[in-house]
Enzyme design. Structure first.
Site, PDB file in Angstrom:
ATOM      1  N   SER A 129       0.838  -1.202   0.000  1.00 35.08           N
ATOM      2  CA  SER A 129       0.000   0.000   0.000  1.00 35.08           C
ATOM      3  C   SER A 129       0.877   1.258   0.000  1.00 35.08           C
ATOM      4  CB  SER A 129      -0.963  -0.051   1.192  1.00 35.08           C
ATOM      5  OG  SER A 129      -1.993   0.889   1.051  1.00 35.08           O
ATOM      6  N   ASP A 270      -9.556  -6.020  -4.281  1.00 35.75           N
ATOM      7  CA  ASP A 270      -8.680  -5.015  -3.692  1.00 35.75           C
ATOM      8  C   ASP A 270      -9.148  -3.603  -4.036  1.00 35.75           C
ATOM      9  OD1 ASP A 270      -6.370  -3.674  -2.753  1.00 35.75           O
ATOM     10  OD2 ASP A 270      -5.026  -5.185  -3.614  1.00 35.75           O
ATOM     11  N   HIS A 296      -7.358  -5.934  -0.268  1.00 42.78           N
ATOM     12  CA  HIS A 296      -6.130  -5.160  -0.120  1.00 42.78           C
ATOM     13  C   HIS A 296      -5.119  -5.880   0.766  1.00 42.78           C
ATOM     14  CE1 HIS A 296      -3.986  -1.420  -0.595  1.00 42.78           C
ATOM     15  NE2 HIS A 296      -3.991  -1.135   0.700  1.00 42.78           N
TER      16      HIS A 296
END
Length: 318
Positions: A129, A270, A296
């Site tokens: 991320s 995601d 995610h």
């Protein structure tokens, strides 16, 4: 250096302690002096001959390393040392609130200094991320000694990330979509309907299992209010607006300059949608892309599969 600095877990700057996990893995933990505070790190296992260590970079901004600990399996199953750290102001790297310091440039400097401090001359990187955003920014500056990198569920453009997040939000029930949109205007994120809508979005696209329901070994053991403030300062108050210093952040035009072998990973549900992941896979020369079933936090949801994919890729780069 901040004289007398003592972190929440009792280690002072420059100190290190060692222990062994229940599974028999050696672990070292310590603090690197950084910007008058301390950056906490955790080194798990020892690399077998020919295997370079993997340095992981957590997301947020403002999260901690804990949710990445499923990568310990790379040390257990494959004999690869795995290194974690909590970015400045996050988790064990506790600080006061420092909004004037919280920038991508600060965290890139910290990554550079950690490699130097730990002697990581040759290393693999995995950023998840926000960690992958930082990793890509770092890679555009041509660091030496990086054998490969894994970009895990990360955007190369915050503008694209936002537009995709809003698109995904529209698939929620109408009243939830409207509640989340309203909160970004009036700032009332504590309203019950907003909390319910946010939880629904997170379960669909961020993590099938919320942090509070995860096994103890992969969830934060304490509240992290300064880390929350870091998120608010750099990102904003929600996933659907960017009011902080990441507004407009992009490395899209620099992706073609990255010369590090790269694996992009993302989940089918995601919030890093296939459009976001493909922009990176297409932009970095020779990059590979693994689209896996999950959100995610797909690395937590199918850890054995995910770790096998990562290990197979980085083995080929050694």
């Amino acid at each position: 250096m901040a004289d007398g600095f003592v972190a929440g877990n009792g280690l002072a700057l420059g100190e290190e302690r060692s222990y062994t996990t229940e599974g028999g893995l050696p672990v070292r933990e310590g603090y690197m002096p950084f910007r008058g505070y301390g950056t906490w790190y955790r080194i798990v296992g020892e690399s077998d001959l020919g295997r370079l260590p993997l340095l992981t970079i957590h997301g947020g901004p403002g999260n901690t390393h804990w949710y990445l600990r499923s990568l310990d399996q790379l040390a257990e199953a494959y004999g690869r040392q795995v290194i974690y750290y909590d970015q400045l102001s996050c988790g064990y790297s506790q600080t006061p609130v420092l909004p004037e310091l919280w920038t991508p440039a600060l965290y890139e400097e910290e990554l550079h200094e950690l490699r130097r401090y730990l002697g990581l001359e040759h290393v693999h990187l995995l950023g998840q991320s926000w960690g992958g955003m930082l990793e890509m920014q770092y890679a555009t500056h041509r660091p030496s000694g990086v054998a490969s990198m894994v970009v895990a569920s990360s955007p190369a453009s915050m503008d694209l990330w936002l537009s995709e997040a809003v698109r995904l939000r529209h698939y929620l029930p109408r009243e939830m979509d409207e509640a989340l949109a309203r909160a970004d205007v009036d700032g009332n994120y504590d309203a019950p309907d907003v909390k319910a809508a946010s939880e629904a979005y997170y379960r669909r696209h961020v993590a099938l299992v919320p942090e509070g329901e995860r096994p103890v070994n992969i969830r934060k053991p304490f509240p992290d209010p300064v880390g929350d403030e870091c998120y608010h300062a750099m990102q904003g108050m929600s996933e659907f607006v960017v009011t902080g210093c990441l507004s407009g952040w992009s490395v899209v035009d620099q992706l073609g300059d990255i010369c590090i072998p790269t694996l992009v990973t993302s989940g089918t549900a995601d919030e890093c949608t296939p459009l976001i992941a493909k922009q990176i896979a297409d932009g970095i020369p020779g990059a590979e892309w693994a689209l896996l079933p999950g959100t995610h936090c797909v690395h937590l949801e199918i850890p054995e599969t995910y770790n096998a994919v990562v290990e197979e890729f980085i083995e080929r780069q050694e």
